[in-house]
Design a protein around this motif. Structure first.
Motif, PDB file in Angstrom:
ATOM      1  N   GLU A 429       0.825  -1.210   0.000  1.00 53.47           N
ATOM      2  CA  GLU A 429       0.000   0.000   0.000  1.00 53.47           C
ATOM      3  C   GLU A 429       0.855   1.254   0.000  1.00 53.47           C
ATOM      4  OE1 GLU A 429      -0.176  -2.436   2.131  1.00 53.47           O
ATOM      5  OE2 GLU A 429      -2.056  -3.461   1.610  1.00 53.47           O
ATOM      6  N   GLU A 430       1.922   1.256   0.779  1.00 52.12           N
ATOM      7  CA  GLU A 430       2.794   2.425   0.827  1.00 52.12           C
ATOM      8  C   GLU A 430       3.545   2.604  -0.488  1.00 52.12           C
ATOM      9  OE1 GLU A 430       6.338   4.328   3.657  1.00 52.12           O
ATOM     10  OE2 GLU A 430       5.319   2.452   4.217  1.00 52.12           O
ATOM     11  N   VAL A 431       3.980   1.488  -1.067  1.00 55.27           N
ATOM     12  CA  VAL A 431       4.654   1.561  -2.367  1.00 55.27           C
ATOM     13  C   VAL A 431       3.721   2.155  -3.410  1.00 55.27           C
ATOM     14  CG1 VAL A 431       5.616   0.188  -4.247  1.00 55.27           C
ATOM     15  CG2 VAL A 431       6.258  -0.316  -1.884  1.00 55.27           C
ATOM     16  N   GLN A 432       2.455   1.708  -3.414  1.00 61.19           N
ATOM     17  CA  GLN A 432       1.489   2.223  -4.371  1.00 61.19           C
ATOM     18  C   GLN A 432       1.292   3.726  -4.197  1.00 61.19           C
ATOM     19  OE1 GLN A 432      -0.004   0.984  -6.916  1.00 61.19           O
ATOM     20  NE2 GLN A 432      -1.312   2.752  -7.316  1.00 61.19           N
ATOM     21  N   LYS A 433       1.221   4.182  -2.961  1.00 61.96           N
ATOM     22  CA  LYS A 433       1.032   5.608  -2.705  1.00 61.96           C
ATOM     23  C   LYS A 433       2.227   6.420  -3.195  1.00 61.96           C
ATOM     24  CE  LYS A 433       0.187   8.863   1.099  1.00 61.96           C
ATOM     25  NZ  LYS A 433      -0.004   9.000   2.574  1.00 61.96           N
ATOM     26  N   GLU A 434       3.459   5.921  -2.961  1.00 65.47           N
ATOM     27  CA  GLU A 434       4.657   6.642  -3.399  1.00 65.47           C
ATOM     28  C   GLU A 434       4.764   6.666  -4.922  1.00 65.47           C
ATOM     29  OE1 GLU A 434       6.638   8.404  -1.626  1.00 65.47           O
ATOM     30  OE2 GLU A 434       5.701   7.904   0.287  1.00 65.47           O
ATOM     31  N   VAL A 435       4.388   5.581  -5.571  1.00 65.33           N
ATOM     32  CA  VAL A 435       4.432   5.539  -7.040  1.00 65.33           C
ATOM     33  C   VAL A 435       3.443   6.535  -7.625  1.00 65.33           C
ATOM     34  CG1 VAL A 435       3.944   4.108  -9.062  1.00 65.33           C
ATOM     35  CG2 VAL A 435       5.295   3.182  -7.181  1.00 65.33           C
ATOM     36  N   GLU A 436       2.243   6.612  -7.049  1.00 63.73           N
ATOM     37  CA  GLU A 436       1.256   7.588  -7.531  1.00 63.73           C
ATOM     38  C   GLU A 436       1.790   9.006  -7.395  1.00 63.73           C
ATOM     39  OE1 GLU A 436      -2.253   6.848  -5.312  1.00 63.73           O
ATOM     40  OE2 GLU A 436      -2.816   5.051  -6.452  1.00 63.73           O
ATOM     41  N   GLY A 437       2.455   9.301  -6.264  1.00 66.42           N
ATOM     42  CA  GLY A 437       3.031  10.633  -6.100  1.00 66.42           C
ATOM     43  C   GLY A 437       4.132  10.911  -7.096  1.00 66.42           C
ATOM     44  N   LEU A 438       4.944   9.899  -7.369  1.00 65.72           N
ATOM     45  CA  LEU A 438       6.030  10.077  -8.338  1.00 65.72           C
ATOM     46  C   LEU A 438       5.489  10.340  -9.734  1.00 65.72           C
ATOM     47  CD1 LEU A 438       9.104   9.864  -8.951  1.00 65.72           C
ATOM     48  CD2 LEU A 438       8.726   7.440  -9.388  1.00 65.72           C
ATOM     49  N   LEU A 439       4.450   9.604 -10.125  1.00 64.35           N
ATOM     50  CA  LEU A 439       3.902   9.757 -11.476  1.00 64.35           C
ATOM     51  C   LEU A 439       3.103  11.034 -11.654  1.00 64.35           C
ATOM     52  CD1 LEU A 439       2.779   6.088 -12.264  1.00 64.35           C
ATOM     53  CD2 LEU A 439       4.924   7.235 -12.816  1.00 64.35           C
ATOM     54  N   SER A 440       2.827  11.741 -10.578  1.00 67.40           N
ATOM     55  CA  SER A 440       2.108  13.010 -10.693  1.00 67.40           C
ATOM     56  C   SER A 440       3.041  14.181 -10.951  1.00 67.40           C
ATOM     57  CB  SER A 440       1.307  13.270  -9.408  1.00 67.40           C
ATOM     58  OG  SER A 440       2.185  13.449  -8.300  1.00 67.40           O
ATOM     59  N   ARG A 441       4.342  13.934 -10.978  1.00 68.10           N
ATOM     60  CA  ARG A 441       5.302  15.016 -11.198  1.00 68.10           C
ATOM     61  C   ARG A 441       5.239  15.518 -12.636  1.00 68.10           C
ATOM     62  NH1 ARG A 441      10.943  13.489  -8.267  1.00 68.10           N
ATOM     63  NH2 ARG A 441      11.589  15.032  -9.820  1.00 68.10           N
ATOM     64  N   SER A 442       5.571  16.780 -12.822  1.00 67.93           N
ATOM     65  CA  SER A 442       5.514  17.385 -14.157  1.00 67.93           C
ATOM     66  C   SER A 442       6.720  17.030 -15.014  1.00 67.93           C
ATOM     67  CB  SER A 442       5.410  18.915 -14.039  1.00 67.93           C
ATOM     68  OG  SER A 442       6.541  19.438 -13.356  1.00 67.93           O
ATOM     69  N   ASP A 443       7.825  16.581 -14.396  1.00 68.60           N
ATOM     70  CA  ASP A 443       9.031  16.255 -15.160  1.00 68.60           C
ATOM     71  C   ASP A 443       9.143  14.755 -15.378  1.00 68.60           C
ATOM     72  OD1 ASP A 443       9.414  15.662 -12.504  1.00 68.60           O
ATOM     73  OD2 ASP A 443      11.566  16.132 -12.528  1.00 68.60           O
ATOM     74  N   LEU A 444       8.004  14.099 -15.625  1.00 68.40           N
ATOM     75  CA  LEU A 444       7.980  12.644 -15.761  1.00 68.40           C
ATOM     76  C   LEU A 444       8.857  12.166 -16.910  1.00 68.40           C
ATOM     77  CD1 LEU A 444       6.659  10.107 -14.573  1.00 68.40           C
ATOM     78  CD2 LEU A 444       4.833  10.356 -16.262  1.00 68.40           C
ATOM     79  N   GLN A 445       8.931  12.969 -17.981  1.00 69.08           N
ATOM     80  CA  GLN A 445       9.719  12.555 -19.145  1.00 69.08           C
ATOM     81  C   GLN A 445      11.197  12.403 -18.795  1.00 69.08           C
ATOM     82  OE1 GLN A 445       8.006  11.943 -22.091  1.00 69.08           O
ATOM     83  NE2 GLN A 445       9.886  10.900 -22.619  1.00 69.08           N
ATOM     84  N   ASP A 446      11.692  13.220 -17.867  1.00 66.41           N
ATOM     85  CA  ASP A 446      13.091  13.128 -17.466  1.00 66.41           C
ATOM     86  C   ASP A 446      13.370  11.918 -16.588  1.00 66.41           C
ATOM     87  OD1 ASP A 446      13.781  15.428 -18.814  1.00 66.41           O
ATOM     88  OD2 ASP A 446      13.296  16.731 -17.123  1.00 66.41           O
ATOM     89  N   LEU A 447      12.309  11.283 -16.076  1.00 68.98           N
ATOM     90  CA  LEU A 447      12.480  10.173 -15.143  1.00 68.98           C
ATOM     91  C   LEU A 447      12.407   8.814 -15.827  1.00 68.98           C
ATOM     92  CD1 LEU A 447      10.249  11.432 -12.192  1.00 68.98           C
ATOM     93  CD2 LEU A 447      12.725  11.650 -12.459  1.00 68.98           C
ATOM     94  N   GLN A 448      12.472   8.779 -17.174  1.00 70.95           N
ATOM     95  CA  GLN A 448      12.348   7.504 -17.873  1.00 70.95           C
ATOM     96  C   GLN A 448      13.320   6.442 -17.360  1.00 70.95           C
ATOM     97  OE1 GLN A 448      12.533   8.226 -22.083  1.00 70.95           O
ATOM     98  NE2 GLN A 448      10.324   8.307 -22.254  1.00 70.95           N
TER      99      GLN A 448
END
Length: 733
Positions: A429-448
């Protein structure tokens, strides 16, 4: 900044163990940038479609004969031209099956090579330096051929370019350690001869490359000591000069490549544009003495722009067509896509100002995923280009743009390092919450690259701990389209082990590089799932809706599509009455889908996955006869639906196309033909498939007739003496 992207294999190499050559004589572009003609093994010419890695045709001379000149494609006549045994000119079309039965003519002198630039007429260069247009040569094949070269002078390299609306044949020769450049202009025929400066201590050039730029012919050549020189000759009227006297040819040192210990032996240089050159077989500056590299250099600023390590022996051969490099190495011929943006000093030193986020298109490919994830030697040039070389930690490298975006992120949004660390130990559950927060970032393209690492960690933890489940997190990562199979090679296998068919479906949709073995593993798993269990699956809603629409769509009886209609099918007079009766008795319904809705959705994903015929056939042989019959019945159902409802191919439904269905029918028949013939329940199905094939053949034949008629109409001269009103009748035979 120039870049080299992930490559793929076009074909294998057939090598002679006693000769250190690749076995490839030449590669020429065919009808367009996606088709090439490869001449290899001294006896065989093969046509490939590059994007599909598919062989479209192959022609071979008889045993005892040898192709001494690589084949070219004449775009004017749609014919292939090659030379065998030095003097026999062979011409054939794509539909010709036997090369020995095609047109051939014997000429009076040995041929060095046939050249053909797109849109121009083929040119024949003889071993003694004479040049003839192919049509002029074939009008009198035994015409005498003059000797241009001195008795001990030998051609080493040649090419053909079009400059200032003039055709030029360019070739270099060697005579007693001296090297000469010949420029032969056609129509009118004029010749210039230049002497290349001698390289101390008497080293011969390894390779040449020529291009036309700013009304000048530029010659690039590479020496074993790593020196890359350029000579420039202005394109001008040559008057009556006959080339008897060799003029001195000035040169400029463009690059001094590192050679490591000893001299270069199998290396080549190729002009890509006015500011970039590709080099193969020379050491990478940051990788020691290894010479198995492909590099792109900026010749204006003498900087390394991109580099890629190639596995296996290098042969010093390199071709380029439409931003793709073709390079034989080891036992394969690879295709490496590349790009060379406009050169500037800022981009050469990696200081080009970043564009705004909204102006940056997403990259066509992520370079070297395995390097990013598994810690191979890498080197980052500038902001984005990844090169092999000094050790680096990509996960800790940031561009100015990513640093700026990081500073503007809200404090509550997770950093990538925090998410990666939590993923290893935190509850699901905690992993899922952290992943959702990470994917909400605006610089997602740089995180490939970091998203790839995250997915790999999740997959590894799931395989090590059966109680841990990360279905939702992996599904969200897949929807970003930042992953591929080479990043997470175990993801599909994990989904199959846990029977998580929703993840399997997403992988098949979003991964462009799934190996054929994995595709067949998915196919076998899907087709083996009981329909009762399949109906309980939760699959991607749009694909389920598309399949429901396809199954429920009723046939329009007045429409005949793709040349096939079971009710109005023409009977073949060669069929016996007993065969017709047996076919009608054994014919399966065909109109009812033989599998459940959910299973059909999964099978559709497999049918739409990219594959290579050569690699997938051995894995298809693992299917049982019952599985093959069931899959063929489903393909028959899809064929009927595609034939009756062509709008399903254009209204946004995610379902296999007609061509994909027919390709899979052919694959299954090739892999299991003997088994199907011996299986009683497959007889009626095979007879039905036979009618499909006949209908398609008839359709293609009729389309061919229409094409011929339309071509004749296009050749007809328009009658310009037309009054205010006229009627013209055109009869098509």
């Amino acid at each position: 900044m120039a870049a080299l992207y992930e490559g793929y294999t076009l074909c294998g190499l057939v090598q002679d163990h006693n000769v250190p050559h690749s076995g490839i004589q030449g590669i020429e572009e065919e009808r367009d940038s996606d088709h090439v003609v490869v001449t290899h093994a001294n006896r065989c010419v093969t046509l490939y479609k590059v994007s599909d890695q598919k062989r479209l045709g192959s022609w071979t001379v008889k045993r005892g004969q040898t192709l001494t000149c690589s084949a070219v494609f004449n775009s004017q006549s749609k014919e292939y031209v090659a030379v065998s045994d030095n003097k026999v000119v062979r011409i054939w079309k794509e539909e010709d099956v036997l090369l020995d039965k095609a047109f051939k003519a014997t000429v009076s002198s040995d041929v060095w090579k046939v050249h053909c630039v797109g849109g121009s007429q083929p040119v024949v260069l003889f071993q003694r330096g004479a040049v003839r247009l192919l049509d002029a040569l074939l009008s009198a094949p035994q015409q005498p051929i003059e000797e241009v070269l001195a008795p001990e002078e030998t051609i080493r390299w040649s090419t053909h370019i079009v400059a200032e609306a003039q055709q030029w044949v360019i070739f270099t020769t060697e005579q007693r350690g001296e090297h000469f450049l010949y420029l032969h202009k056609l129509r009118p025929n004029c010749l210039l001869r230049y002497r290349l400066e001698r390289e101390e201590p008497g080293l011969p050039p390894l390779s040449f490359s020529a291009s036309c730029r700013d009304k000048h012919i530029c010659l690039l050549y590479l020496y074993p000591n790593g020196g890359v020189y350029q000579s420039v000759v202005p394109v001008r009227s040559l008057g009556s000069e006959d080339g008897a006297q060799a003029l001195p040819l000035p040169r400029t040192l463009l690059l001094a490549l590192p050679v490591g210990e000893g001299l270069l032996e199998a290396a080549s240089v190729l002009v890509l544009d006015e500011a970039h050159a590709a080099v193969v077989g020379a050491p990478h500056p940051s990788a020691g003495a290894g010479k198995d590299f492909l590099c792109i250099w900026n010749t204006n600023f003498q900087t390394l722009q991109a580099g890629k390590e190639m596995a296996g022996q290098m042969f010093g051969q390199l071709w380029s067509f439409s931003n793709k490099l073709f390079i034989p190495h080891g036992k394969t011929l690879s295709v490496i896509p590349f790009e060379c943006p406009t050169s500037s000093l800022a981009s050469a030193v990696g200081k080009l100002k970043q564009a705004k986020v909204e102006e940056c298109p997403s990259p066509a490919c992520v370079a070297s995923w395995n390097t990013l994830l598994h810690g191979d030697n890498t080197l980052l040039h500038g902001d984005n280009t990844l090169l092999h070389g000094d050790k680096a930690q990509p996960s800790r490298v940031e561009t100015r743009k990513s640093r700026a975006n990081r500073r503007t992120q809200p404090a509550g949004i997770s950093t990538i390092d925090k998410v990666l660390e939590l993923t290893k130990t935190a509850p699901a559950e905690e992993v899922q919450k952290e992943v959702e927060g990470l994917l909400s970032r605006s610089d997602l393209q740089d995180l490939q690259p970091s998203l790839g690492q995250l997915a790999s960690i999740l997959v590894s933890r799931c395989r090590a701990d059966p109680a841990f489940s990360s279905h939702s997190a992996l599904a969200q990562l897949l929807h970003t389209r930042c992953l591929c199979h080479s990043v997470c090679p175990d993801l599909v296998l994990l989904a199959l082990e846990r029977k998580d068919y929703f993840l399997c479906q997403l992988c098949l949709q979003f991964f462009p590089d799934i190996p054929e073995a994995v595709t067949c593993a998915c196919l076998k798993a899907f087709i083996s799932v009981p329909d009762v269990d399949a109906e309980e699956m939760n699959l991607e809603p749009d694909s389920v809706s598309s399949m429901e629409t396809l199954i429920s769509r009723q046939r329009e009886k007045t429409v005949l599509q793709n040349g096939f209609s079971p009710e109005s099918r023409e009977e073949d007079p060669s069929d016996t009455i007993s065969d017709q009766q047996e076919e009608k008795a054994a014919r399966p319904p065909g109109r009812v889908c033989p599998v459940g809705l959910q299973k059909a959705v999964l099978l559709n994903e497999v049918l739409q996955t990219a594959y290579s015929d050569t690699f997938i056939l051995p894995h298809l042989k693992d299917l049982s006869s019952q599985q093959v019959v069931l899959l063929l019945q489903y393909l028959q159902f899809l064929y009927l639906r595609c034939s009756e409802a062509p709008s399903s191919q254009t209204d946004g439904l995610r379902s296999p196309s007609l061509s994909q269905v027919l390709d899979w029918v052919c694959l299954l028949l090739d892999a299991h033909f003997t088994v199907l013939v011996m299986t009683p329940e497959a007889r009626g199905l095979l007879l039905n498939l036979h009618t499909f094939v006949k209908s398609q053949v008839k359709l293609v034949s009729e389309l061919g007739k229409m094409e011929g008629s339309l071509q004749e109409l296009s050749k007809m001269k328009e009658n310009k003496d037309v009054g205010q009103y006229s009627i013209e009748v055109i009869e098509l035979f």
